[in-house]
Design a protein around this motif. Structure first.
Motif, PDB file in Angstrom:
ATOM      1  N   GLY A 356       0.696  -0.900   0.361  1.00  0.00           N
ATOM      2  CA  GLY A 356       0.629  -0.204  -0.217  1.00  0.00           C
ATOM      3  C   GLY A 356       0.704   1.347   0.170  1.00  0.00           C
ATOM      4  O   GLY A 356       0.243   2.343  -0.757  1.00  0.00           O
ATOM      5  N   THR A 357       1.810   1.330   0.554  1.00  0.00           N
ATOM      6  CA  THR A 357       2.552   2.391   1.176  1.00  0.00           C
ATOM      7  C   THR A 357       3.685   2.398  -0.323  1.00  0.00           C
ATOM      8  O   THR A 357       3.680   3.863  -1.053  1.00  0.00           O
ATOM      9  N   SER A 358       4.597   1.673  -0.886  1.00  0.00           N
ATOM     10  CA  SER A 358       4.893   1.573  -2.202  1.00  0.00           C
ATOM     11  C   SER A 358       4.236   1.497  -3.096  1.00  0.00           C
ATOM     12  O   SER A 358       5.042   2.811  -4.177  1.00  0.00           O
ATOM     13  N   PHE A 362       5.186   4.665  -6.699  1.00  0.00           N
ATOM     14  CA  PHE A 362       4.802   4.746  -7.848  1.00  0.00           C
ATOM     15  C   PHE A 362       3.985   5.257  -8.759  1.00  0.00           C
ATOM     16  O   PHE A 362       4.249   6.302  -9.745  1.00  0.00           O
ATOM     17  N   TRP A 363       2.892   5.790  -7.535  1.00  0.00           N
ATOM     18  CA  TRP A 363       1.704   6.983  -7.869  1.00  0.00           C
ATOM     19  C   TRP A 363       2.232   7.980  -8.334  1.00  0.00           C
ATOM     20  O   TRP A 363       1.925   8.934  -9.168  1.00  0.00           O
ATOM     21  N   SER A 373       1.931  -1.027 -13.309  1.00  0.00           N
ATOM     22  CA  SER A 373       3.278  -2.114 -12.878  1.00  0.00           C
ATOM     23  C   SER A 373       3.765  -2.959 -11.462  1.00  0.00           C
ATOM     24  O   SER A 373       4.105  -3.845 -11.874  1.00  0.00           O
ATOM     25  N   ILE A 374       3.563  -1.948 -10.518  1.00  0.00           N
ATOM     26  CA  ILE A 374       4.212  -2.275  -9.481  1.00  0.00           C
ATOM     27  C   ILE A 374       3.307  -3.988  -9.100  1.00  0.00           C
ATOM     28  O   ILE A 374       3.095  -4.586  -8.303  1.00  0.00           O
ATOM     29  N   ILE A 375       1.890  -3.667  -9.269  1.00  0.00           N
ATOM     30  CA  ILE A 375       1.303  -4.667  -9.128  1.00  0.00           C
ATOM     31  C   ILE A 375       1.146  -6.092 -10.389  1.00  0.00           C
ATOM     32  O   ILE A 375       0.814  -6.985  -9.648  1.00  0.00           O
ATOM     33  N   LEU A 376       0.575  -5.803 -11.020  1.00  0.00           N
ATOM     34  CA  LEU A 376       1.281  -6.670 -12.161  1.00  0.00           C
ATOM     35  C   LEU A 376       2.879  -7.631 -11.595  1.00  0.00           C
ATOM     36  O   LEU A 376       2.856  -8.694 -11.752  1.00  0.00           O
TER      37      LEU A 376
END
Length: 401
Positions: A356-358, A362-363, A373-376
């Motif tokens: 949630g914080t990282s 990226f946002w 991208s971080i989710i994928l």
């Protein structure tokens, strides 16, 4: 004499209503800051990543505390700790509403994270001890539904009231509701009849936890839980920021109601769990992660309807995958299954905090494309770990058979 609580009795209805209310209150308060992260970012002049700490620090405090509180309840009893937890959570929410600055808000949210552990760490143990085995499934199902409905209601109440009045009024509302629910919980929940206090013993607890962490299949499952929840919270933490900004420029109320998408998870967790029983956990877990991947990718499309559809597909896949992974932990653990489940939840909530914080970094740097991208990346790693779990369990089965 059979003095277990049986289905159809007044005590059964009281116990179910009390624990449903307890779960509702706990998760309404836990996630209340998520829909107003953009508001907190603006009011306190902080970055989105810093605003997300109001949820991330709370969940990591909850994760650590859950490993300890379960053991404390073995000595101190179930109902007293759950009641204290609910009253303290409500009071802390009222205090947070009057926090003079963001640092004080975070301190109170960390304390609240510790206190939160009193209900989820103990409620299932209470049900297992007091409800007759034939009625346990129905009671557990109602408790779990309280988790999801509470989380949903907290987000909607917070989003709507903060839009009409302010985020502080939203928190006061949730705090007052929670205090009333805590009082009702105390009077409704039947006292424990089968609880037997034990001496506090942390050495066996630590030894048991270490043994679970040495099991490569369990460790991989914990990693899957970490990555699934990290992806999920990242998606919902930052979708509000995008939908409030142009070209969508939606109101805080409408963004709060986006969380109604959670309801698809009520269906997918049961449906995909059934599919896993018939077609194997490995195939259906991979399918669930695939749905999350596809839904996250679809949310990159600019059209609002397609973006919401992508989030719904992602959510559907998450709840189904989480149900399968958490159930697999119970099947894989050969001893102290409750401790193995606590460890899974520990990694699950730490994933929520770190992901949630990282995601906020990226946002801020890359916008919605960075968040996805971080989710994928998380989901690709979860796929690899799922493959490893299947390989390990298949080898073990072949060796035993």
């Amino acid at each position: 004499m059979n003095d277990y609580i049986q289905k159809g009795t007044m005590d059964f209805r009281k116990a179910n209503l009390a624990l449903f209310a307890g779960a509702f209150s706990t998760f309404a308060n836990l996630y209340m800051t998520q829909p107003v992260l953009p508001t907190l970012s603006k009011v306190f002049r902080i970055s989105p990543a810093t605003a997300s700490l109001s949820l991330s620090l709370t969940t990591v405090a909850l994760a650590i505390s859950m490993l300890i509180v379960g053991s404390l309840s073995e000595a101190w009893g179930r109902k007293p700790i759950m009641t204290f937890s609910m009253i303290a959570v409500a009071i802390l929410t009222l205090l947070i509403a009057f926090a003079p600055n963001y640092h004080m808000l975070l301190v109170l949210r960390i304390i609240q994270g510790v206190v939160f552990a009193g209900l989820p760490a103990i409620a299932m143990a209470y049900l297992g001890e007091e409800i007759e085995p034939a009625s346990l499934g129905a009671a557990m199902g109602l408790y779990i539904s309280g988790n999801s409905i509470g989380g949903l209601a907290g987000r909607i109440i917070m989003g709507t009231i903060s839009d009409i009045f302010s985020w502080r009024i939203g928190m006061i509302t949730i705090g007052v509701i929670s205090l009333l629910v805590a009082i009702a919980f105390y009077f409704l929940l039947p006292a424990s009849k089968h609880f037997k206090p034990e001496k506090l013993a942390f050495k066996p607890l630590v030894q048991s936890l270490v043994m679970h962490l040495k099991d490569p299949a369990l460790l991989s499952l914990f990693g899957v839980g970490f990555l699934l929840m990290g992806s999920f919270v990242t998606m919902y933490n930052y979708i509000g920021f995008q939908l409030l900004d142009p070209p969508y420029s939606l109101s805080q109320t409408i963004v709060g109601w986006i969380f109604l998408i959670y309801l698809v998870g009520t269906f997918s967790s049961a449906w995909m769990g059934g599919l896993a029983d018939n077609h194997g956990r490995y195939k259906i877990l991979l399918s669930g992660i695939g749905l999350m991947f596809g839904g996250a990718a679809l949310s990159l499309v600019g059209h609002l309807i397609l973006k919401i559809l992508g989030i719904a597909i992602f959510t559907f896949g998450f709840f189904g995958s989480h149900a399968i992974a958490s159930g697999w932990v119970g099947r894989q653990a050969t001893h102290d299954k409750a401790q193995a489940s606590s460890l899974y939840l520990f990694f699950y909530y730490v994933g929520s905090s770190i992901g949630g914080t990282s995601g906020g970094i990226f946002w801020s740097k890359f916008g919605w494309g960075g968040v996805i991208s971080i989710i994928l990346i998380f989901l690709i790693v979860a796929t690899v770990l799922t493959y490893m779990i299947n390989q390990i369990t298949s080898r073990n089965s072949a060796a035993q058979g």
